[in-house]
Design a protein around this motif. Structure first.
Motif, PDB file in Angstrom:
ATOM      1  N   GLU A   1      -3.981  -1.860   5.337  1.00  0.00           N
ATOM      2  CA  GLU A   1      -4.485  -1.406   4.035  1.00  0.00           C
ATOM      3  C   GLU A   1      -3.992  -2.299   2.910  1.00  0.00           C
ATOM      4  O   GLU A   1      -4.731  -2.611   1.970  1.00  0.00           O
ATOM      5  N   THR A   2      -2.732  -2.729   3.001  1.00  0.00           N
ATOM      6  CA  THR A   2      -2.203  -3.628   1.976  1.00  0.00           C
ATOM      7  C   THR A   2      -3.003  -4.918   1.918  1.00  0.00           C
ATOM      8  O   THR A   2      -3.390  -5.385   0.835  1.00  0.00           O
TER       9      THR A   2
ATOM     10  N   VAL B   1      -6.597  -4.171   0.437  1.00  0.00           N
ATOM     11  CA  VAL B   1      -6.636  -3.901  -1.001  1.00  0.00           C
ATOM     12  C   VAL B   1      -6.236  -5.138  -1.796  1.00  0.00           C
ATOM     13  O   VAL B   1      -6.795  -5.409  -2.864  1.00  0.00           O
TER      14      VAL B   1
ATOM     15  N   ASP C   1       1.306   3.410  -3.227  1.00  0.00           N
ATOM     16  CA  ASP C   1       0.292   4.388  -3.633  1.00  0.00           C
ATOM     17  C   ASP C   1       0.102   5.492  -2.609  1.00  0.00           C
ATOM     18  O   ASP C   1      -0.478   6.537  -2.911  1.00  0.00           O
TER      19      ASP C   1
ATOM     20  N   ARG D   1      -4.746   2.601  -7.481  1.00  0.00           N
ATOM     21  CA  ARG D   1      -4.102   1.447  -6.860  1.00  0.00           C
ATOM     22  C   ARG D   1      -3.130   0.762  -7.810  1.00  0.00           C
ATOM     23  O   ARG D   1      -2.823  -0.418  -7.655  1.00  0.00           O
TER      24      ARG D   1
ATOM     25  N   VAL E   1     -11.475   2.654  -3.960  1.00  0.00           N
ATOM     26  CA  VAL E   1     -11.374   1.302  -4.489  1.00  0.00           C
ATOM     27  C   VAL E   1     -12.527   0.454  -3.991  1.00  0.00           C
ATOM     28  O   VAL E   1     -13.109  -0.337  -4.718  1.00  0.00           O
TER      29      VAL E   1
ATOM     30  N   GLY F   1      -8.033   8.273   0.694  1.00  0.00           N
ATOM     31  CA  GLY F   1      -8.307   6.870   0.925  1.00  0.00           C
ATOM     32  C   GLY F   1      -8.521   6.615   2.394  1.00  0.00           C
ATOM     33  O   GLY F   1      -8.336   7.482   3.226  1.00  0.00           O
TER      34      GLY F   1
ATOM     35  N   ASP G   1     -13.074   4.723   0.857  1.00  0.00           N
ATOM     36  CA  ASP G   1     -12.029   4.372  -0.109  1.00  0.00           C
ATOM     37  C   ASP G   1     -12.626   4.216  -1.483  1.00  0.00           C
ATOM     38  O   ASP G   1     -13.597   3.508  -1.686  1.00  0.00           O
TER      39      ASP G   1
ATOM     40  N   ILE H   1      -2.843   8.101  -3.309  1.00  0.00           N
ATOM     41  CA  ILE H   1      -3.796   8.005  -2.213  1.00  0.00           C
ATOM     42  C   ILE H   1      -3.306   8.867  -1.064  1.00  0.00           C
ATOM     43  O   ILE H   1      -2.170   8.709  -0.607  1.00  0.00           O
TER      44      ILE H   1
ATOM     45  N   ALA I   1       0.819  -1.214   0.000  1.00  0.00           N
ATOM     46  CA  ALA I   1       0.000   0.000   0.000  1.00  0.00           C
ATOM     47  C   ALA I   1       0.853   1.264   0.000  1.00  0.00           C
ATOM     48  O   ALA I   1       0.413   2.322  -0.469  1.00  0.00           O
TER      49      ALA I   1
ATOM     50  N   GLN J   1       0.068  -0.791  -6.029  1.00  0.00           N
ATOM     51  CA  GLN J   1      -0.153  -2.044  -5.325  1.00  0.00           C
ATOM     52  C   GLN J   1      -0.487  -3.172  -6.303  1.00  0.00           C
ATOM     53  O   GLN J   1      -0.059  -4.314  -6.116  1.00  0.00           O
TER      54      GLN J   1
END
Length: 432
Positions: free
Chosen positions: A240-241, A244, A82, A371, A214, A231, A212, A205, A79, A374
């Motif tokens: 977050e990683t 997503v 981004d 994104r 996404v 985000g 978010d 982001i 994450a 990522q």
């Protein structure tokens, strides 16, 4: 700094189109310097650890320590690619590498501490790599982007070969400590090139307690969003990683394209994993290095020819057939070919890796623009993990089966994956 020329859909981009873009020249040059420096560093570290410990196991661990944490960093830290400005992230990682190499070159640490330090820093490698890759569609457009991806793949293979050659020469001339000091110079040069040559861009982001884009699907490649978006980011980079990554994998189109990039080629790597025992069975005059060099050469030639000389629409139509090419030549290893025929088969098979160029624009269109870092990092992380599993699986099979049979099995597995993923590999009817 970005060249406004965009090749037409009817013809492939040219090297002139791509290298006319100043920022791509910076990305390409700094990446080549980075790869040479990393290769020399790991080679020098392996020799240094062996000299100080006399342990072949520790020397082998020293060589792969910089690469093993890649998958871990890809799972938990992507994450950041981004959430941070790309230029600052790439420069920061180069400077961190510089500091680590200087510490290693002083000889102040024990071998276990050396390995631990390199492993910790390597966790951030996939983040920097993802940030660099995600910059490409911002500086190159249309088919220039695909050719740019191809050139980075070529640079990766070519500079690793150059790194081995330069590293071996440096080790003979100045020893491992001297090689590490010279590696530190490559870290500084790469950082300087990126800092001076790339335009400052904001993070995609901007973390804040908001919905978010996404998650809602409101922001995608066609959104036209410019500048940093807000985000969620509330759980930190690790949470977050993970979130997503789950969302990207939950999207059927993205998941299919990820699997298409991971499986056919990674399964072929299982064949490379048993190249040494196969060559040993051919007799004392055979060398696994010949097979591996042929494989690397086939991949480079395939990327160059398909990326440069095949029109974009035709390249996408060829995608499933090129993927099929990965596995079909390997079936001939059931007959136990000699060294030169085996090398030719390896070269033809690995030329099929060019199939990934036909997926490049489709994947770019499928992932949310905010994104990209990522998403590209997830491609790399999954590929490394799959290749490692394939090589380990092939090694395990070689305990019961002849190496040539294992190579054929790897080819058959690649063919099976290609046929299963054929609907994904084949472009949609409306594709250009």
């Amino acid at each position: 700094m970005t060249d406004t020329r965009t090749p037409t859909v009817e013809r492939p981009a040219t090297f002139g189109d791509v290298f006319a873009v100043a920022e791509f020249r910076v990305i390409f040059g700094s990446f080549g310097i980075f790869m040479i420096g990393e290769t020399v560093k790991m080679l020098a570290l392996s020799v240094l650890v062996y000299e100080r410990t006399g342990s072949g196991l520790l020397a082998a661990l020293a060589y792969v320590t910089g690469f093993l944490p890649h998958a871990l960093g890809g799972v938990f830290l992507l994450a950041l690619a981004d959430r941070m400005p790309a230029r600052a992230l790439i420069v920061g990682y180069d400077l961190l590498r510089l500091a680590v190499v200087v510490v290693l070159a002083t000889g102040a640490l024990s071998p276990p501490l050396m390995l631990g330090l390199v492993a910790v820093v390597a966790l951030f490698g996939p983040v920097s790599s993802a940030a660099r890759t995600a910059l490409l569609p911002e500086v190159l457009h249309g088919d220039s982007y695909v050719l740019g991806r191809s050139l980075l793949s070529v640079a990766s293979g070519g500079t690793q070969v150059a790194g081995f050659a330069v590293g071996g020469l440096l080790l003979g001339l100045v020893g491992p400590y001297g090689a590490l000091w010279l590696t530190a110079l490559t870290c500084g040069l790469s950082a300087l090139l990126v800092r001076v040559g790339l335009t400052r861009r904001p993070a995609r982001i901007r973390t804040a307690p908001a919905t978010d884009a996404v998650s809602t699907g409101a922001v995608g490649p066609a959104s036209g969003a410019v500048g940093p978006a807000v985000g969620r980011g509330r759980g930190g980079a690790v949470r977050e990683t993970l979130r997503v990554n789950r969302e990207l994998l939950a999207d059927r189109r993205i998941r299919g394209l990820l699997l298409a990039q991971w499986l056919p080629g990674s399964l072929l790597v299982g064949a490379e994993g048993v190249a040494v025992p196969y060559a040993a069975e051919l007799g004392p005059g055979a060398s696994a290095g010949v097979l591996l060099m042929a494989g690397a050469g086939g991949m480079l030639v395939g990327d160059l020819l398909v990326g440069r000389f095949v029109a974009p629409a035709r390249r996408e139509r060829w995608t499933p057939w090129l993927a099929l090419l990965l596995g079909v030549p390997m079936l001939a290893f059931l007959a136990g070919p000699g060294l030169l025929p085996a090398a030719a088969l390896f070269a033809v098979a690995t030329a099929g890796f060019a199939y990934q160029l036909g997926l490049a624009r489709r994947f770019l269109d499928a992932v949310p623009e905010l994104r990209r870092g990522q998403a590209f990092g997830l491609v790399s992380t999954g590929m490394m993990a799959m290749q490692g599993l394939a090589a380990a699986g092939a090694g395990g099979l070689s305990e019961w089966l002849a190496p040539g049979v294992v190579m054929a099995v790897a080819g058959a597995a690649s063919i099976a994956a290609t046929l299963t993923l054929w609907p994904v590999l084949k472009p949609a009817a409306h594709s250009r």
